[in-house]
Enzyme design. Structure first.
Site, mmCIF file in Angstrom:
data_model
loop_
_atom_site.group_PDB
_atom_site.id
_atom_site.type_symbol
_atom_site.label_atom_id
_atom_site.label_comp_id
_atom_site.label_asym_id
_atom_site.label_seq_id
_atom_site.Cartn_x
_atom_site.Cartn_y
_atom_site.Cartn_z
ATOM 1 C CB CYS A 384 -2.075 9.044 -6.087
ATOM 2 S SG CYS A 384 -0.462 8.570 -6.711
ATOM 3 C CG HIS A 510 -0.895 7.633 -1.502
ATOM 4 N ND1 HIS A 510 -1.986 6.949 -1.993
ATOM 5 C CD2 HIS A 510 0.012 7.658 -2.501
ATOM 6 C CE1 HIS A 510 -1.745 6.568 -3.231
ATOM 7 N NE2 HIS A 510 -0.538 6.981 -3.562
ATOM 8 C CD GLU A 512 -4.175 7.414 0.856
ATOM 9 O OE1 GLU A 512 -4.001 8.650 0.820
ATOM 10 O OE2 GLU A 512 -4.008 6.652 -0.123
HETATM 11 N N1 GLN Z 1 -0.905 5.424 -11.819
HETATM 12 C C1 GLN Z 1 -0.455 6.687 -11.327
HETATM 13 C C2 GLN Z 1 1.061 6.776 -11.278
HETATM 14 O O1 GLN Z 1 1.721 5.762 -11.276
HETATM 15 C C3 GLN Z 1 -1.043 6.977 -9.964
HETATM 16 C C4 GLN Z 1 -0.606 6.039 -8.896
HETATM 17 C C5 GLN Z 1 -1.474 6.034 -7.673
HETATM 18 O O2 GLN Z 1 -2.619 6.517 -7.714
HETATM 19 N N2 GLN Z 1 -0.983 5.468 -6.578
HETATM 20 O O3 GLN Z 1 1.590 7.847 -11.223
#
Ligand code: GLN
Length: 539
Positions: A384, A510, A512
């Site tokens: 992310c 994600h 995970e």
């Molecule tokens: N802050 C980034 C976004 O909103 C990444 C979010 C995250 O790592 N969950 O796109």
């Protein structure tokens, strides 16, 4: 309540952090292995509607379900143990209960009555619990009540439990998890705090059926007898829960104590076949007998509280086990990289993971760690925000776009390689408004990602507002960073990878959240495999 559904409540006494979530998940695993369809629910007594707006320092990671619910991290344990997905219905907070009651009041559904904690809030709690039962999908619902008995904020939940126990005598069970502290001076385990916490439950009209007692030594028969007598439970319902080496030992420890058998007997359910738990045992065997060890640096800004990255840490355990390898995690604060010498801090690592996150703090350290991994051929997984860092770093140092950034951090950057998604442009509320939950991703042929997933269409979970800016894609691909996974509907870049690197992957989603004991996530398994290979090359 459908006749067949049984409800088990798990409450906690004496102190917090005794592991109610792990106990609930372990019990669920055992009854699942005996053939029952089971799910676990967590009721959290705080007023936030969900943990989505909470800082990870408060309660650790926010876990995201397929249906896009932002939930307590215990749901991650439930999924990792049971290998079945949870949903919004599996995590409800006091805030959500009140919101629902207040919305009904505004709609006039209470027909002019005074709306009160009892019966309206307690009815809403019971409705929430029964919702899962009434779905017909489960034989047993295990509901974990957050907090510790005696907390003012958990009182309505305990009252709802009392009512459900009274309404359905044979179908509701209360398992109370307590602590037997050890007094060094006298060399004994003490039962008084347990007696008091049971008394506190009794004051609310709830007699626990089973007591699970956390202790760091075996509990003698005389102590079991004493607890049974003073707390008014059967002797076989005093269950020892000794400190375990790994959370994954707990189901087998509970099986040795026959917790599942006592539970099923009390609920008048067949014991079914004695479960062998072969996959679980094999997993534990590998976990405890690794053939090698590697070290992965986890670069994040919440590393002081390791629960902030719970699912990532557990995914490493699953993936390590799949590779017969112990994964040591070195927790690296991204702000330390900003202050110190990156070569010194990251030297000797077999792989680097740059963690998800929000906002400016620590981002420069993450970008530097990414550059280090890229330039030194160290296996790299960016998740992310970690993927976004990989894009920013590549833009700055390979494409020579010096001030490239994400507009989240620098809204006026000359090179906005990461930008706000279109449908986020008008969003003003913070709660529940990100791109959340499961979306499809099309994997490009002949890429590292395709080799890992061995599938051209995958589903992964998301939690973000920003995305790769597709107007730069050609430039990136020409220079060697390719988009190997994209959303088939919106073209949003979901996976980036480097052509000229042993293993460098950034994912907007994600992975995970989807790794379980019986299904370690392929991306993590492959990342660890690459890290093992890299450690062998170094040796
Ligand atoms: N802050 C980034 C976004 O909103 C990444 C979010 C995250 O790592 N969950 O796109």
């Amino acid at each position: 309540m459908s006749k067949k559904t049984k409800y088990i409540f798990v409450t906690g006494g004496v102190t917090s952090s005794l592991g109610k979530g792990i106990l609930a998940a372990s019990l669920a695993k055992l009854v699942q292995a005996r053939g029952y369809r089971v799910t676990i629910q967590k009721l959290d007594p705080y007023i936030n509607i969900d943990p989505g707006t909470l800082n990870p320092y408060e309660h650790g990671e926010c876990f995201v379900t397929d249906d896009g619910a932002e939930t307590d991290l215990d749901l991650g344990h439930y999924e990792r143990y049971l290998n079945i997905p949870t949903s919004q219905a599996n995590n409800v907070t006091t805030g959500r209960i009140y919101q629902s009651v207040i919305n009904k009041e505004r709609r006039g559904e209470y027909l002019g009555k005074t709306v009160q904690v009892i019966p309206h809030i307690t009815n809403e709690i019971k409705r929430t619990v029964r919702l899962l039962g009434d779905s017909g999908d489960y034989d047993i619902i295990i509901t974990e009540i957050g907090g510790t008995v005696g907390d003012i904020e958990s009182l309505p939940y305990i009252e709802a439990v009392r009512q459900m126990k009274w309404e359905h005598v044979d179908d509701v069970l209360v398992v109370h998890l307590t602590l037997l502290p050890y007094l060094q001076t006298t060399g004994e385990l003490k039962t008084k705090p347990t007696q008091h916490s049971v008394k506190t439950l009794l004051e609310s009209g709830v007699q626990p059926d089973i007591l699970v007692c956390r202790s760091h030594m075996n509990i003698s028969d005389s102590i079991r007898n004493k607890i049974a007598l003073f707390c008014n439970v059967a002797l076989d319902s005093v269950i020892e829960s000794i400190d375990a080496e790994s959370i994954y030992d707990v189901p087998l420890l509970m099986k040795d104590e026959k917790l599942d058998q006592v539970v099923l007997r009390k609920l008048k359910l067949d014991l079914g076949d004695e479960p062998e738990l072969l996959v679980w045992r094999e997993f534990l065997k590998r976990l405890k007998n690794p053939a090698k060890e590697i070290t992965i640096g986890l670069v994040g800004k919440y590393v002081e509280l390791k629960d902030s990255y719970k699912s990532i840490a557990e995914s490493f355990i699953h993936a390590g086990t799949a590779n017969n390898c112990k994964v040591n995690v070195e927790w690296i604060h991204s702000q330390d990289i900003e202050k110190g010498d990156v070569n010194e801090i990251l030297k000797g690592l077999d792989g680097i993971l740059v963690a998800p996150g929000f906002g400016k703090r620590g981002i420069d350290g993450k970008i530097t760690a990414t550059q280090y991994a890229r330039e030194n051929n160290i296996p790299f997984l960016g998740i992310c925000l970690g993927m976004q860092c990989a894009v920013i770093e590549f833009a700055r140092n390979v494409l020579n776009k010096e001030n490239a950034h994400s507009t989240e951090i620098d809204p006026d950057t000359e090179s906005p390689v990461i930008g706000l998604m279109d449908d986020q442009q008008t969003v003003t509320d913070m709660g529940g408004t990100m791109r959340l939950g499961q979306y499809p991703c099309k994997v490009k042929e002949n890429t590292l990602a395709a080799g890992i997933y061995k599938d051209s269409k995958i589903m992964e979970r998301h939690r973000h507002r920003y995305e790769f800016n597709n107007s730069y894609l050609q430039e990136f691909e020409a220079a060697g960073m390719i988009a190997s996974g994209r959303n088939p509907d919106s073209d949003l870049v979901e996976i980036v990878e480097l052509k000229d690197h042993p293993w460098f992957v950034g994912v907007q989603f994600h992975p995970e959240y989807k790794s379980t004991v019986s299904n370690p996530h392929l991306l993590f398994v492959n990342f660890i495999k690459a890290a093992v290979k890299s450690s062998e090359l170094e040796a």
